[in-house]
Scaffold this motif. Structure first.
Motif, PDB file in Angstrom:
ATOM      1  N   LYS A  98       0.801  -1.225   0.000  1.00 30.67           N
ATOM      2  CA  LYS A  98       0.000   0.000   0.000  1.00 30.67           C
ATOM      3  C   LYS A  98       0.832   1.273   0.000  1.00 30.67           C
ATOM      4  CE  LYS A  98      -4.097  -1.972   0.236  1.00 30.67           C
ATOM      5  NZ  LYS A  98      -5.168  -1.746  -0.781  1.00 30.67           N
ATOM      6  N   ILE A 105       0.195   6.295   3.688  1.00 30.81           N
ATOM      7  CA  ILE A 105      -1.076   6.978   3.469  1.00 30.81           C
ATOM      8  C   ILE A 105      -0.784   8.461   3.222  1.00 30.81           C
ATOM      9  CG2 ILE A 105      -3.326   7.523   4.462  1.00 30.81           C
ATOM     10  CD1 ILE A 105      -3.033   5.034   6.212  1.00 30.81           C
ATOM     11  N   HIS A 121      -4.463  13.746  -0.115  1.00 31.74           N
ATOM     12  CA  HIS A 121      -4.811  13.898  -1.524  1.00 31.74           C
ATOM     13  C   HIS A 121      -4.940  15.358  -1.940  1.00 31.74           C
ATOM     14  CE1 HIS A 121      -6.143   9.807  -0.396  1.00 31.74           C
ATOM     15  NE2 HIS A 121      -5.740   9.489  -1.614  1.00 31.74           N
ATOM     16  N   ARG A 161      -9.272  -0.271   1.522  1.00 34.61           N
ATOM     17  CA  ARG A 161      -9.833   0.323   0.311  1.00 34.61           C
ATOM     18  C   ARG A 161      -9.871   1.838   0.457  1.00 34.61           C
ATOM     19  NH1 ARG A 161     -15.518  -2.358  -0.851  1.00 34.61           N
ATOM     20  NH2 ARG A 161     -15.757  -1.747   1.347  1.00 34.61           N
ATOM     21  N   PRO A 162      -9.490   2.548  -0.599  1.00 31.90           N
ATOM     22  CA  PRO A 162      -9.496   4.016  -0.505  1.00 31.90           C
ATOM     23  C   PRO A 162     -10.904   4.563  -0.366  1.00 31.90           C
ATOM     24  CG  PRO A 162      -9.046   3.304  -2.754  1.00 31.90           C
ATOM     25  CD  PRO A 162      -9.031   2.072  -1.917  1.00 31.90           C
ATOM     26  N   GLN A 163     -11.251   5.003   0.822  1.00 36.03           N
ATOM     27  CA  GLN A 163     -12.558   5.573   1.090  1.00 36.03           C
ATOM     28  C   GLN A 163     -12.454   6.480   2.304  1.00 36.03           C
ATOM     29  OE1 GLN A 163     -15.462   2.673   2.496  1.00 36.03           O
ATOM     30  NE2 GLN A 163     -13.833   1.235   3.000  1.00 36.03           N
ATOM     31  N   HIS A 164     -13.289   7.492   2.331  1.00 41.96           N
ATOM     32  CA  HIS A 164     -13.254   8.422   3.455  1.00 41.96           C
ATOM     33  C   HIS A 164     -14.051   7.857   4.624  1.00 41.96           C
ATOM     34  CE1 HIS A 164     -13.191  12.145   5.705  1.00 41.96           C
ATOM     35  NE2 HIS A 164     -14.505  12.041   5.864  1.00 41.96           N
ATOM     36  N   GLY A 210     -10.495   2.709   6.261  1.00 43.19           N
ATOM     37  CA  GLY A 210     -10.097   3.053   4.900  1.00 43.19           C
ATOM     38  C   GLY A 210      -8.696   2.614   4.551  1.00 43.19           C
ATOM     39  N   GLU A 222      -8.827  15.609   6.032  1.00 45.25           N
ATOM     40  CA  GLU A 222      -8.885  14.296   5.392  1.00 45.25           C
ATOM     41  C   GLU A 222      -8.805  13.145   6.397  1.00 45.25           C
ATOM     42  OE1 GLU A 222      -6.387  13.541   2.094  1.00 45.25           O
ATOM     43  OE2 GLU A 222      -6.892  15.413   1.044  1.00 45.25           O
ATOM     44  N   HIS A 223      -8.051  13.304   7.468  1.00 43.71           N
ATOM     45  CA  HIS A 223      -7.838  12.195   8.404  1.00 43.71           C
ATOM     46  C   HIS A 223      -8.709  12.279   9.659  1.00 43.71           C
ATOM     47  CE1 HIS A 223      -4.625  10.617   6.002  1.00 43.71           C
ATOM     48  NE2 HIS A 223      -3.866  11.694   6.146  1.00 43.71           N
TER      49      HIS A 223
END
Length: 382
Positions: free
Chosen positions: A137, A140, A143, A246-249, A243, A343-344
């Motif tokens: 991966k 992190i 974005h 899988r990339p998801q919020h 997340g 974002e986090h």
């Protein structure tokens, strides 16, 4: 050096026991006066217990059965200083993972057959799993583009408490790993002389750093407990794996569900078990019964809880360093960019925008100079 240890045996076990009781009236023995060559005398194997007692006083089956019973015998040492001086061999017990045998041997079986191999394997599995996850991966990342507006995530006191606790934990973990597993991967090439000195130094450091870790752990728990209270959205974070897969919020507060599990399970529960058992092994609490049996149990509890705690903290260390961009900088400087917070930890970010939580909590000259770059509260609430 003289060793005064001979245990009393039942008078019925001796064919000619004196009126004073014991084994031939012997209450103590000088190890240098024991005759090591008595077994070479003719007919030694056919001697009765009474006959053998004349050749080697106390060296007979009834006496050794008494020694093996765990009952205390005579010792010239004061009971207040050495309560177990009269016990050469502990009672028979059976710990989980051991046979029914003497307590010392049962402890050795648990340590050598379970704690060392399976504990080492668990640590190795956790390390390899983290390495594979990183290779698959990568770290992190954030974005969105950074805004340049900073939010104070950790105050100076919070960072100081964290780093003191983290430094103490690293010293304890590394010294514990060397003491437990070092003979397998360090002793062969280092040699017994250097390895012995190294482990002695690490053992001493381990004993002195332990109380530092205990105090700093309490400070950390009190400092961050409020922001680690479980919320409804934490269940969603947990169900979606944060997340990570899988990339998801996934929404989270100042600390996400993973960090909260680490806080309550790894730091509070396991940390307290580690601290209590460690302080017991250090003999720092007066008035407790520091017997061999209690020390053995404390050692096993300490070993299991430490292994589990280290496995959990490996994931915490990974995400706090190379696993997430900006996480280490947050604990180093205390500040994160607005984009990183959004974002986090969006729930925490929304609380800051609404004015519920201040973006700047440290009042000093440096913070005032940066105040123009801080996130400003907006109308509305989360």
């Amino acid at each position: 050096m003289l060793t005064a240890v001979v245990l009393l045996a039942p008078a019925a076990a001796q064919q000619a026991a004196p009126a004073s009781g014991g084994l031939g009236g012997i209450q103590s023995a000088n190890i240098f006066e024991v005759k090591p060559d008595a077994n070479e005398q003719p007919g030694y194997a056919e001697q009765t217990n009474a006959e053998r007692a004349k050749v080697q006083p106390g060296n007979n089956a009834p006496m050794w059965r008494q020694v093996n019973s765990g009952e205390p015998g005579y010792s010239s040492l004061p009971h207040s200083q050495a309560p177990e001086a009269g016990v050469l061999i502990q009672r028979f017990v059976q710990y989980p993972g051991s046979q029914y045998t003497t307590a010392g041997e049962a402890w050795r079986q648990v340590r050598n057959n379970w704690l060392i191999p399976y504990g080492g394997a668990l640590l190795l599995i956790a390390f390899v799993a983290i390495a594979l996850f990183y290779l698959a991966k990568g770290p992190i990342k954030v974005h969105g583009a950074e805004t340049g507006r900073k939010i104070e995530r950790f105050t100076y006191f919070e960072r100081a408490a964290h780093w003191v606790n983290a430094t103490a934990f690293v010293i304890l973990a590394l010294s514990g790993i060397v003491m437990a597993f070092g003979k397998f991967f360090m002793l062969p090439w280092m040699g017994p002389a250097i390895f012995g000195k190294l482990t002695w130094f690490l053992k001493t450091a381990h004993n002195f750093v332990g109380p530092v870790f205990a105090v700093s752990l309490i400070v950390v728990l009190l400092t961050f407990a409020k922001d680690n209270i479980w919320r409804r959205y934490d269940w969603t974070w947990l169900r979606k794996g944060g997340g990570l897969l899988r990339p998801q919020h996934v929404s989270s507060g100042r600390f996400n569900a993973g960090e909260k599990i680490m806080f309550w399970g790894g730091m509070l529960f396991l940390g307290m078990v580690v601290v209590v058992s460690g302080l017991f092994l250090d003999h720092v609490v007066p008035g407790l019964a520091y017997t061999r049996g209690n020390m053995q149990i404390a050692h096993m509890v300490h070993g299991v809880s430490v292994i589990l705690m280290m496995c959990m903290l490996l994931g915490h260390i990974y995400l706090g360093t190379i696993g997430m961009k900006g996480a280490y900088k947050a604990m180093k400087t205390g500040y994160v960019d607005e984009t990183w917070a959004r974002e986090h930890h969006d729930v925490w970010y929304d609380d800051i925008k609404s004015g519920k939580v201040p973006a700047q909590r440290t009042a000093d000259r440096a913070s005032k100079r940066r105040s123009h770059a801080m996130v400003r509260p907006t109308s509305g609430s989360h």
